[in-house]
Every structure is written in C-alpha cells, then in structure tokens.
Design an enzyme around this catalytic site. Structure first.
Site, PDB file in Angstrom:
ATOM      1  CD  GLU A  92     -12.008   5.156   4.751  1.00 58.00           C
ATOM      2  OE1 GLU A  92     -11.351   4.634   5.656  1.00 58.00           O
ATOM      3  OE2 GLU A  92     -11.509   5.781   3.812  1.00 58.00           O
ATOM      4  CE  LYS A 130      -2.510   4.349   7.527  1.00 55.19           C
ATOM      5  NZ  LYS A 130      -3.757   4.756   8.125  1.00 55.19           N
ATOM      6  NE  ARG A 139      -2.480   0.936   3.603  1.00 57.10           N
ATOM      7  CZ  ARG A 139      -3.160   0.612   4.706  1.00 57.10           C
ATOM      8  NH1 ARG A 139      -4.390   0.184   4.608  1.00 57.10           N
ATOM      9  NH2 ARG A 139      -2.621   0.719   5.887  1.00 57.10           N
TER      10      ARG A 139
END
Ligand code: PLP
Ligand code: COI
Length: 348
Positions: free
Chosen positions: A231, A195, A93
């Site tokens: 989320e 992220k 990621r």
C-alpha cells in the site's frame, strides 16, 4: 458525559476560506457518542457538542490500542443534496474490524444513522461543491478501564467531522513516492487488513523521514518476500501497463479500501481488464501509469517512484490518461455529475 446537548448553532455559514482547505482538523459543532458495556447491546447514541472526552487513564484504547476508525466523506452533489459514498461498505468494514479487535460490532443501521445525524448537525461545515468535503471520522474504542491485556469492559462509538481539502499537498499534481526497504506496515496474521488505530503510529516516522527528503509518502512492500507492493501509507496502489490495470490482491495485510473496490468496478464497467494480483515492485516501476486511491486520497497520480538507487518517472510527470479517467469517473459519480449507475451515493 453526554453533556452540551444544546441545539445546533443557528449560524448557517462558517468563517472558512474554502479555497485554502487542506487535509487537517477543524473543530466543528457536534459529535455523536454511544456506549456499550461488554456483553450487552449498544445503548442509543446521542448527539452532543464537540468537546474533549473524559477517559480513564486505564482505558483499553490508551493502554493497549484497542480501537479502530473509519474514514468517509460527505459532499455537495450537483443536485444540491449532501451525499455520502457507499457508507454501508464502511459500516461492514468496521464490523469486521471490531470482531478482529475484540469489540462489539456496530449494527449497520446504527452506524448509518450516526453518520447521517453527525453530518446533518454539522451541515454548515460541508464545503461548497468542488472545494472539498466534510471528512467523517467514526471511532470505535475500548473506553473502559482494564489492566490485563484483554478487551475493555466498556466501548465507545463516536463520530466527528471536519471539512477537508486534498490529502496530498499539491492536490492533483502527481506525487513522488519512495519504496521502503526498511519498514513494513503489516505482516500475515496481523491487523493490516482492518482499520486498527495501531496500524498507523508505526508509519509516522517512516513517512516523516520520506517527507523530509521531498517525498509525499512511502510505498510499503510485503513483509515476507520484501518485493510485492502492499500500500501507499493510507491509500491503495494501482498500476497500468498496456492498458491492463493491476492492484495488489487482498491477502489480509492490506486494507480492503472502499475506493479500491469502486475503482475496480468502474474500470471493469468501462471495459478494462483489471487484475488483483501480487505486484512485484519491478513490474510497478516498469508500468505506464501508477496511482493510489482512498477516501482521503481520492485518485492520486504517482509522478515518480524511488526504490534504492533507481528513480522512475511516469507519464513525464503528468497525470496519466487512465488515472485521469478513473479520477473523473469516480468524482463525477460521487458528486452526481453523471448518473450514479451503481447506486453508490446516499443522501444524508
Ligand atoms: N489503505 C489504508 C491503510 C487506509 O488507511 C486507507 C484509508 O482509508 C485506504 C487504504 C483506502 O481505503 P478507503 O478507500 O476505504 O478509504
Ligand atoms: C482515509 O482515506 O479515510 C484514511 O483513513 C486516510 C487517513 C489515515 C488520513
């Protein structure tokens, strides 16, 4: 800048009250730092004492938020080993995020080696089994000076750690969440799927406002239709209706959580139907159980959701049976209390 390369302190225990751990920062002993000049390979990283950084005021990260982070945990397992959970997924990621943010991806081997070294050199900060975990925070950011809006000329990869307890106050106690109609976390084409550090500051005020009113966090809806669940702050959302487990599909606006994909696999392996789909908030409010998952959040039951005038309580405010099953399964694998049938744990 790579100073303080003295050996780790001989002290083998730390003065911590392991029963009172919260999700907060504790300064530990050592950190890993590596650098890379634009267009070149990553230099070999080094361990050094944990200390403040020296950065140009013109660095890309301070001026334009060119940076990303990862979140992982190391914890004691039943066999006495300190283990990581699926670290290669975080490595992958971070590489995807690096590409999106114009930074040099960190090779998987280097990423894993940095994580292991940092945990090993801070091993005395790993809480006893069942008391918490050593949270690992890899950071990748533009450390070089740049005035124009463009990738920095130098990048830094850094890993530090901190012992942590439960992410939500109250630990396993189901949380109260508020659906925000006012704020969105990410829009299509933006950086919600990686992220990026810049995704988090805009959530601080909404989260603070919700906490002031007694909620633990915000549930974000999608920025286009304003009705599909995205989320929960820094965790992925799940709901259960008639034993069917649903979670928002990955559209690029939500983070592809490692815990999310693990819970999906675990649930499927136990015979549940799992759907990755658009979840209308009205469907979620009508569900039998809701929970959220993440490295920090683990599997956290949602006790109530408020949306506008409506408040719904799930399972009489108790942890639902499927939520509990997923929590038990995940943590038992993470702590090797049951066989790690997927090969997800990795010794440091
Ligand atoms: N969503 C967001 C926005 C997050 O910051 C996190 C935390 O990492 C998650 C979801 C959960 O992801 P993971 O399970 O990989 O920790
Ligand atoms: C994690 O779960 O690792 C996170 O990144 C959450 C964090 C923003 C507190």
């Amino acid at each position: 800048m790579l100073t303080g390369v003295s050996a780790v302190s001989e002290k083998s225990s730390v003065d911590m009250d392991w029963d009172s751990l919260t999700f907060s920062f504790t300064k530990t002993d050592r950190m890993y730092v590596a650098r890379c000049n634009e267009g070149e390979e990553w230099e070999k990283g080094l361990m050094q004492d944990f200390e403040n950084l020296s950065l140009s005021p013109a660095s890309g990260v301070i001026n334009y938020g060119q940076g990303l982070f990862e979140g992982m945990k190391a914890q004691y397992a039943e066999d006495g080993k300190v283990v990581l959970f699926r670290p290669a997924e975080n490595a992958r990621r971070s590489r995807e995020g690096a590409r999106r943010l114009g930074m040099p991806p960190i090779p998987e081997e280097m990423f894993l080696d940095a994580i292991k070294q940092t945990v090993k050199e801070n091993i005395r900060w790993v809480p006893p089994i069942g008391k918490g975990a050593l949270y690992i925070r890899p950071l990748l950011f533009g450390s070089g000076a740049i005035l124009g809006v463009a990738p920095a000329p130098e990048f830094t990869f850094l890993v530090y750690v901190s012992p942590v307890g439960p992410y939500f106050k109250g630990g396993i106690k189901p949380t109260s969440l508020r659906v925000s109609d006012e704020f969105h976390r990410a829009a299509p084409g933006g950086s919600g799927g990686v992220k990026a550090i810049g995704n988090y500051a805009p959530g601080m005020v909404p989260s603070k406002m919700a906490k002031k009113d007694g909620f633990s966090e915000i549930i974000y809806l999608d920025a286009v239709n304003h009705k599909y669940v995205e989320e929960v702050g820094a965790a992925n959302f799940f709901c259960v209706k008639n034993e069917i487990i649903s979670t928002p599909e990955l559209t690029g606006t939500i983070l592809a959580g490692v815990t999310r994909s693990s819970v999906i696999e675990l649930a499927k392996s136990r015979g549940y139907e799992v759907r990755e789909e658009k979840i209308d908030i009205s469907y979620a409010m009508d569900a039998d159980e809701c929970f959220c998952v993440g490295t920090a959040a683990v599997v956290s039951a949602i006790g109530t959701i408020e949306h506008g005038e409506k408040v719904v309580e799930f399972c009489g405010g108790r942890v639902g049976p499927i939520t509990m099953e997923m929590y038990e399964l995940l943590t038992s694998i993470q702590q090797r209390k049951i066989a790690d049938e997927f090969g997800w744990t990795v010794e440091v």
